[in-house]
Design a protein around this motif. Structure first.
Motif, short mmCIF file in Angstrom:
data_model
loop_
_atom_site.label_atom_id
_atom_site.label_comp_id
_atom_site.label_asym_id
_atom_site.label_seq_id
_atom_site.Cartn_x
_atom_site.Cartn_y
_atom_site.Cartn_z
N PHE A 85 -7.03 18.77 10.00
CA PHE A 85 -6.66 19.76 8.98
C PHE A 85 -6.03 19.11 7.75
O PHE A 85 -6.08 19.65 6.65
N ASP A 86 -5.42 17.90 7.92
CA ASP A 86 -4.89 17.16 6.77
C ASP A 86 -6.04 16.72 5.86
O ASP A 86 -5.95 16.79 4.63
N LEU A 87 -7.11 16.23 6.47
CA LEU A 87 -8.28 15.82 5.70
C LEU A 87 -8.97 17.02 5.07
O LEU A 87 -9.42 16.95 3.92
N ILE A 88 -9.02 18.12 5.80
CA ILE A 88 -9.62 19.35 5.26
C ILE A 88 -8.88 19.78 4.00
O ILE A 88 -9.50 20.11 2.97
N LYS A 89 -7.55 19.78 4.07
CA LYS A 89 -6.74 20.15 2.90
C LYS A 89 -6.99 19.18 1.74
O LYS A 89 -7.14 19.61 0.59
N ALA A 90 -7.05 17.88 2.04
CA ALA A 90 -7.29 16.88 0.99
C ALA A 90 -8.64 17.08 0.33
O ALA A 90 -8.77 17.01 -0.90
N PHE A 91 -9.67 17.38 1.13
CA PHE A 91 -11.01 17.60 0.57
C PHE A 91 -11.03 18.81 -0.34
O PHE A 91 -11.71 18.82 -1.37
N LYS A 92 -10.29 19.85 0.04
CA LYS A 92 -10.20 21.04 -0.81
C LYS A 92 -9.42 20.75 -2.09
O LYS A 92 -9.77 21.23 -3.18
N ASP A 93 -8.36 19.94 -1.96
CA ASP A 93 -7.58 19.57 -3.15
C ASP A 93 -8.40 18.74 -4.13
O ASP A 93 -8.15 18.78 -5.34
N MET A 94 -9.37 18.01 -3.64
CA MET A 94 -10.23 17.22 -4.52
C MET A 94 -11.08 18.09 -5.44
O MET A 94 -11.66 17.60 -6.40
N GLU A 95 -11.15 19.39 -5.12
CA GLU A 95 -11.87 20.34 -5.97
C GLU A 95 -10.93 21.07 -6.93
O GLU A 95 -11.37 21.86 -7.76
N ASN A 96 -9.63 20.79 -6.81
CA ASN A 96 -8.63 21.42 -7.65
C ASN A 96 -8.75 20.93 -9.09
O ASN A 96 -8.79 19.72 -9.34
N LYS A 97 -8.81 21.86 -10.04
CA LYS A 97 -9.02 21.49 -11.45
C LYS A 97 -7.94 20.56 -11.99
O LYS A 97 -8.20 19.69 -12.82
N GLU A 98 -6.71 20.74 -11.51
CA GLU A 98 -5.61 19.91 -12.01
C GLU A 98 -5.80 18.45 -11.59
O GLU A 98 -5.64 17.53 -12.39
N GLN A 105 0.81 -1.23 0.00
CA GLN A 105 0.00 0.00 0.00
C GLN A 105 0.84 1.28 0.00
O GLN A 105 0.55 2.22 -0.75
N PRO A 106 1.92 1.38 0.81
CA PRO A 106 2.76 2.59 0.74
C PRO A 106 3.41 2.78 -0.63
O PRO A 106 3.62 3.91 -1.07
N PHE A 107 3.70 1.68 -1.33
CA PHE A 107 4.27 1.76 -2.67
C PHE A 107 3.30 2.44 -3.64
O PHE A 107 3.68 3.36 -4.38
N TRP A 108 2.03 2.00 -3.63
CA TRP A 108 1.04 2.60 -4.52
C TRP A 108 0.74 4.04 -4.12
O TRP A 108 0.55 4.91 -4.98
N ALA A 109 0.72 4.30 -2.83
CA ALA A 109 0.47 5.67 -2.35
C ALA A 109 1.54 6.62 -2.88
O ALA A 109 1.24 7.71 -3.39
N HIS A 110 2.79 6.19 -2.78
CA HIS A 110 3.90 7.02 -3.26
C HIS A 110 3.86 7.19 -4.78
O HIS A 110 4.01 8.30 -5.29
N ARG A 111 3.65 6.09 -5.49
CA ARG A 111 3.70 6.15 -6.96
C ARG A 111 2.58 7.03 -7.52
O ARG A 111 2.82 7.86 -8.40
N LEU A 112 1.38 6.89 -7.01
CA LEU A 112 0.27 7.69 -7.53
C LEU A 112 0.43 9.17 -7.19
O LEU A 112 0.16 10.03 -8.03
N PHE A 113 0.89 9.46 -5.98
CA PHE A 113 1.07 10.87 -5.60
C PHE A 113 2.20 11.50 -6.42
O PHE A 113 2.07 12.64 -6.90
N SER A 114 3.29 10.77 -6.63
CA SER A 114 4.42 11.32 -7.37
C SER A 114 4.07 11.58 -8.83
O SER A 114 4.69 12.42 -9.48
N LYS A 115 3.07 10.88 -9.35
CA LYS A 115 2.66 11.07 -10.74
C LYS A 115 1.45 11.98 -10.88
O LYS A 115 0.94 12.18 -11.98
N GLY A 116 0.97 12.51 -9.76
CA GLY A 116 -0.15 13.46 -9.81
C GLY A 116 -1.51 12.84 -9.87
O GLY A 116 -2.50 13.52 -10.19
#
Length: 419
Positions: A374-387, A349-360
């Motif tokens: 606040f980590d979850l809050i940031k993640a929820f806001k990032d889920m609205e990011n157009k990129e 699981q840490p392998f896939w977490a790293h690979r997917l995050f590193s590739k965007g």
């Protein structure tokens, strides 16, 4: 062609084999799966013949004793070793005889590395075998190290490749049982650990990874020894979500879907409170697949709890997905075209977490032990990011186009014909 699949482990260690077995049947071949009894109904409901293996690792993990010993309750290495010696190892030995019985009359063996004795059976029967781990851990490459050594670091080509030497020792603690099986059941001479890792009867053992080639397009050192087929997606037929869940989805904005599958949280109530706080702060709703997480959400406004539901039915309807990074769930999240956050626990699981995050292709990777609201809050806001939304849609289209099952069936037919 009659193909036998030998595998042990969790749902993620069985489902890819079920998907491929179904595809082989569709193309006119026969398939049989030998695994733990936990998966008997799952295998048979998908129209595949089932043969029981004595070792049922999923049942062990879900038992009260198994949870206490292996799932981080009162972690005790001596209890683990004692349980392995008294329960797991004898079951492994019996499973080798089960694998042998299931393989008789078959033309080809496809096996998980956990299926001890599979290559020995291929040696005795003189039939081709294919190693099919769900994750890229067997064949040595220079581009990244063995994920059991490090899920995220790059030690350089030479050291990266060297780390795969540990695979040779994977059988070491079981060689007493493997050689007992070779001697008593197969009437073959003893062998050393790792001796049949890449060759049997003087022929190379093909390796198939049922993963996306796009996620590994920089890897060249697999060469012609490994097929990166594309993910295997199991046909879920006419499965539907229940009426209450459907109503929840329809009567409000898209929810965050949370699924840790069979992974138990160490402090489920603590995580639950942080999740509730983050959802309220960002004005989000959620669907939580309880699984083995230990969380409950009775009477929580804007949170719908459900024991389990096929990921494909709800992931694509989500605003974002939180999951543990198991390969099956990761593949379904990528197929959904929805931004995701991975909170890995263990193994690959840490392998896939790293690979997917590193590739965007994920908004981040967090750990339960130091995660805050606040980590979850940031993640929820990032889920609205157009990129992130654009990247999620891009990888969805790529994953859909890879046709993993079709590629694998063609390859298996080629291996059989050329044997």
């Amino acid at each position: 062609m009659r193909v036998v699949f030998l595998t042990l482990g969790s749902r993620g260690d069985v489902q890819p084999y079920v998907a491929l077995a179904k595809e082989l049947i569709k193309t006119g071949h026969e398939s049989i799966i030998c695994t733990g009894a936990t998966f008997k109904n799952f295998v048979q409901e998908n129209g595949v013949e089932f043969y029981k293996a004595e070792s049922d690792l999923m049942a062990i993990l879900e038992s009260d004793e198994g949870r206490e010993i292996f799932n981080g309750g009162r972690y005790n290495i001596f209890k683990m070793l004692k349980y392995a010696k008294e329960v797991i190892n004898p079951a492994y030995r019996k499973s080798m005889d089960d694998f042998f019985a299931a393989s008789k009359g078959c033309n080809l063996i496809i096996y998980h590395p956990k299926a001890l004795g599979a290559v020995d059976i291929a040696e005795y029967l003189n039939i081709p075998c294919i190693c099919m781990p769900p994750v890229p851990i067997i064949y040595p490459v220079t581009e990244f190290p063995n994920l059991a050594i490090s899920p995220s670091k790059n030690f350089g080509p030479f050291i990266n490749k060297l780390t795969y030497k540990v695979n040779s020792f994977g059988e070491a603690s079981y060689m007493k049982y493997i050689n007992d099986f070779r001697s008593k059941s197969l009437h073959l001479k003893n062998r050393k650990a790792g001796e049949l890792l890449f060759q049997v009867n003087g022929k190379d053992i093909p390796v198939v990874y049922p993963i996306s080639p796009f996620l590994f397009k920089e890897v060249k050192s697999w060469k012609d020894r490994v097929l990166i087929s594309g993910f295997f997606f199991l046909d879920i037929g006419e499965s539907r979500i229940d009426e209450n869940l459907y109503e929840f989805l329809e009567n409000g904005k898209k929810p965050i879907v949370v699924s840790f599958s069979s992974m138990p949280l160490k402090k489920p109530m603590v995580f639950k409170e942080k999740l509730i706080r983050a959802l309220k702060e960002t004005n989000n709703r959620a669907i939580v697949l309880i699984g083995s997480s230990g969380m409950r959400f009775e009477n929580q406004e804007n949170i719908f709890e459900v024991e389990k539901v096929p990921h494909r039915l709800i992931f694509s309807k989500a605003k974002g997905i939180i999951h543990h990074g198991g390969i099956g769930t990761t593949a379904e999240a990528l197929l959904s075209g929805v931004p995701q956050l991975i909170i890995p626990f263990t193994v690959d699981q840490p392998f896939w977490a790293h690979r997917l995050f590193s590739k965007g292709y994920s908004v981040g990777t967090l750990k339960e032990k130091n995660l805050e609201s606040f980590d979850l809050i940031k993640a929820f806001k990032d889920m609205e990011n157009k990129e992130y939304i654009r990247n999620a849609k891009e990888i969805k289209n790529i994953i859909e186009s890879e046709k993993g099952l079709e590629n694998a069936v063609r390859y298996i037919e080629k291996v059989y014909k050329s044997f």
